[in-house]
Motif scaffolding. Structure first.
Motif, PDB file in Angstrom:
ATOM      1  N   THR A 149      -5.560  -0.669  -0.737  1.00 51.20           N
ATOM      2  CA  THR A 149      -6.277  -1.942  -0.819  1.00 51.20           C
ATOM      3  C   THR A 149      -5.373  -3.029  -1.386  1.00 51.20           C
ATOM      4  N   VAL A 150      -5.457  -4.205  -0.772  1.00 51.12           N
ATOM      5  CA  VAL A 150      -4.740  -5.383  -1.269  1.00 51.12           C
ATOM      6  C   VAL A 150      -5.762  -6.491  -1.486  1.00 51.12           C
ATOM      7  N   ILE A 151      -5.767  -7.058  -2.677  1.00 52.86           N
ATOM      8  CA  ILE A 151      -6.639  -8.190  -3.000  1.00 52.86           C
ATOM      9  C   ILE A 151      -5.770  -9.432  -3.150  1.00 52.86           C
ATOM     10  N   ILE A 152      -6.175 -10.510  -2.506  1.00 53.08           N
ATOM     11  CA  ILE A 152      -5.500 -11.799  -2.664  1.00 53.08           C
ATOM     12  C   ILE A 152      -6.444 -12.714  -3.430  1.00 53.08           C
ATOM     13  N   PRO A 171      -0.102  -2.025 -10.098  1.00 50.12           N
ATOM     14  CA  PRO A 171      -0.397  -1.063 -11.174  1.00 50.12           C
ATOM     15  C   PRO A 171      -0.252   0.391 -10.765  1.00 50.12           C
ATOM     16  N   TRP A 172      -0.308   0.679  -9.479  1.00 49.04           N
ATOM     17  CA  TRP A 172      -0.206   2.058  -8.989  1.00 49.04           C
ATOM     18  C   TRP A 172       1.236   2.504  -8.831  1.00 49.04           C
ATOM     19  N   GLN A 173       2.165   1.561  -8.886  1.00 47.89           N
ATOM     20  CA  GLN A 173       3.577   1.881  -8.648  1.00 47.89           C
ATOM     21  C   GLN A 173       4.172   2.556  -9.877  1.00 47.89           C
ATOM     22  N   SER A 174       4.962   3.584  -9.633  1.00 47.68           N
ATOM     23  CA  SER A 174       5.605   4.277 -10.750  1.00 47.68           C
ATOM     24  C   SER A 174       7.099   4.360 -10.491  1.00 47.68           C
ATOM     25  N   ASP A 175       7.811   4.880 -11.453  1.00 41.03           N
ATOM     26  CA  ASP A 175       9.261   5.047 -11.310  1.00 41.03           C
ATOM     27  C   ASP A 175       9.617   6.359 -10.614  1.00 41.03           C
ATOM     28  N   ASP A 176       8.606   7.111 -10.188  1.00 42.08           N
ATOM     29  CA  ASP A 176       8.881   8.380  -9.520  1.00 42.08           C
ATOM     30  C   ASP A 176       9.619   8.146  -8.215  1.00 42.08           C
ATOM     31  N   SER A 177      10.650   8.906  -7.968  1.00 44.07           N
ATOM     32  CA  SER A 177      11.387   8.776  -6.715  1.00 44.07           C
ATOM     33  C   SER A 177      10.604   9.366  -5.556  1.00 44.07           C
ATOM     34  N   ALA A 217      -9.379  -4.512 -12.308  1.00 43.01           N
ATOM     35  CA  ALA A 217      -9.907  -3.233 -12.781  1.00 43.01           C
ATOM     36  C   ALA A 217      -9.912  -2.175 -11.679  1.00 43.01           C
ATOM     37  N   HIS A 218      -9.802  -2.590 -10.418  1.00 43.89           N
ATOM     38  CA  HIS A 218      -9.755  -1.629  -9.312  1.00 43.89           C
ATOM     39  C   HIS A 218      -8.433  -0.857  -9.282  1.00 43.89           C
ATOM     40  N   GLY A 219      -7.392  -1.387  -9.894  1.00 42.98           N
ATOM     41  CA  GLY A 219      -6.115  -0.685  -9.941  1.00 42.98           C
ATOM     42  C   GLY A 219      -5.314  -0.746  -8.658  1.00 42.98           C
ATOM     43  N   CYS A 220      -5.711  -1.588  -7.716  1.00 44.54           N
ATOM     44  CA  CYS A 220      -4.988  -1.710  -6.454  1.00 44.54           C
ATOM     45  C   CYS A 220      -3.993  -2.873  -6.539  1.00 44.54           C
ATOM     46  N   THR A 221      -3.297  -3.134  -5.449  1.00 41.13           N
ATOM     47  CA  THR A 221      -2.368  -4.264  -5.396  1.00 41.13           C
ATOM     48  C   THR A 221      -3.141  -5.575  -5.430  1.00 41.13           C
ATOM     49  N   ILE A 222      -2.646  -6.510  -6.213  1.00 42.38           N
ATOM     50  CA  ILE A 222      -3.224  -7.854  -6.224  1.00 42.38           C
ATOM     51  C   ILE A 222      -2.095  -8.869  -6.053  1.00 42.38           C
ATOM     52  N   ALA A 223      -2.278  -9.775  -5.101  1.00 43.41           N
ATOM     53  CA  ALA A 223      -1.375 -10.906  -4.938  1.00 43.41           C
ATOM     54  C   ALA A 223      -2.060 -12.122  -5.538  1.00 43.41           C
ATOM     55  N   VAL A 224      -1.421 -12.745  -6.499  1.00 43.80           N
ATOM     56  CA  VAL A 224      -2.016 -13.875  -7.209  1.00 43.80           C
ATOM     57  C   VAL A 224      -1.306 -15.153  -6.783  1.00 43.80           C
ATOM     58  N   TYR A 225      -2.037 -16.018  -6.118  1.00 43.33           N
ATOM     59  CA  TYR A 225      -1.515 -17.280  -5.606  1.00 43.33           C
ATOM     60  C   TYR A 225      -1.866 -18.433  -6.560  1.00 43.33           C
ATOM     61  N   LEU A 226      -1.202 -19.566  -6.368  1.00 47.85           N
ATOM     62  CA  LEU A 226      -1.580 -20.844  -6.979  1.00 47.85           C
ATOM     63  C   LEU A 226      -1.788 -20.748  -8.485  1.00 47.85           C
ATOM     64  N   SER A 227      -0.997 -19.909  -9.129  1.00 53.52           N
ATOM     65  CA  SER A 227      -1.185 -19.667 -10.562  1.00 53.52           C
ATOM     66  C   SER A 227       0.143 -19.575 -11.290  1.00 53.52           C
ATOM     67  N   THR A 281       0.853  -1.190   0.000  1.00 53.36           N
ATOM     68  CA  THR A 281       0.000   0.000   0.000  1.00 53.36           C
ATOM     69  C   THR A 281       0.885   1.235   0.000  1.00 53.36           C
ATOM     70  N   GLU A 282       0.328   2.340  -0.451  1.00 52.26           N
ATOM     71  CA  GLU A 282       1.069   3.597  -0.428  1.00 52.26           C
ATOM     72  C   GLU A 282       0.076   4.745  -0.349  1.00 52.26           C
ATOM     73  N   PRO A 283       0.355   5.743   0.492  1.00 52.45           N
ATOM     74  CA  PRO A 283      -0.574   6.864   0.622  1.00 52.45           C
ATOM     75  C   PRO A 283      -0.901   7.500  -0.723  1.00 52.45           C
TER      76      PRO A 283
END
Length: 262
Positions: free
Chosen positions: A139-142, A234-240, A162-172, A132-134
């Protein structure tokens, strides 16, 4: 340290992702006390079972059926022993605790569930990324892709992503092309940051920072198909520069610190 709570006959123990040092103190104590340690050997490294007491029975359940594991547990319980049923990660995620517990309930056998470190958290730590990041995501979806265990239609990965938040994908791990297809269908482009974490916490651990368009090539080229978790960011960027948490801002008051009046 003495356990403040009486021990039930059976403990479903989360052993973490594979690193013996990521086993919680309570989990280690339950394993050390057990007369039977029944563990999922296809996923739980034997090293996580260190500290078992002399004379304890250690059995790998990888080739056993539910009825066979239950019979072994009940044999120990009826003889006055206690059992540590050891699962990988955290027992509440993609485990088979519910059906095992139902059999114990039917025989009035007491049990508990001891939580463990799940692979997504260990992967984020190893990759040195936040989940997560301010102002970007809170939101984190597993989830997982469908396999022999189906996924409800409303929980298809394309809809969740489609929510654009963090998703952890297991068993795949064995389905990198399907992962890419689902994320593309959600509108994510090939530059979307992905962490591919293979056997996190184990000696064979490998952590890869890639873009969505590179996932299948990496996974196939390095045979990372088993025990792999994907972190989709998907929300992560290369911005420092990224937004800072308000928790430590001088003007943010809370129970332990007064707000800055200036």
């Amino acid at each position: 340290m003495a356990d403040p709570h009486p021990r039930p006959a059976v403990s479903f123990v989360g052993a973490g992702p594979g690193d013996p040092e990521l086993v919680t103190l309570k989990a280690a104590r339950r394993i050390a006390e057990a007369d039977l340690v029944l563990y999922a050997g296809s996923l739980v490294p034997r090293e996580t079972l260190q500290g078992t007491k002399a004379g304890a029975r250690i059995a790998d359940s990888a080739s056993m059926t539910l009825d066979e594991t239950h019979a072994m547990i009940m044999e120990t319980v009826r003889n006055g022993g206690v059992v540590a049923r050891v699962h990988t990660g955290d027992p509440s995620l993609y485990g088979a605790v519910r059906e095992q517990a139902a059999l114990l309930d039917a025989e009035n056998v007491s049990y508990e569930i001891v939580p463990g470190v799940t692979a997504a958290f260990a992967a984020a730590a190893a990759a040195k990324v936040g989940l997560t990041e301010p102002e970007r995501t809170q939101t984190v979806i597993i989830s997982r892709l469908a396999g022999r265990t189906p996924v409800p239609e409303r929980e298809r990965l394309a809809a969740l992503a489609a929510h654009g938040c963090t998703i952890a994908v297991y068993l795949s791990g064995e389905k990198p092309e399907e992962l890419q297809e689902a994320l593309h269908a959600a509108g994510l482009d090939d530059d979307t940051p992905i962490v591919v974490a293979h056997k996190v916490g184990q000696p064979e651990e490998s952590i890869h920072h890639v873009r969505l368009g590179e996932v299948a090539e990496l996974v196939r080229g390095r045979s990372l198909t088993r025990q792999t978790v994907y972190l989709v960011l998907p929300w992560q960027s290369d911005d420092s520069e990224s937004a800072r948490s308000r928790l430590y801002a001088p003007e943010f008051g809370h129970g332990c610190r007064s707000a800055d009046d200036d």
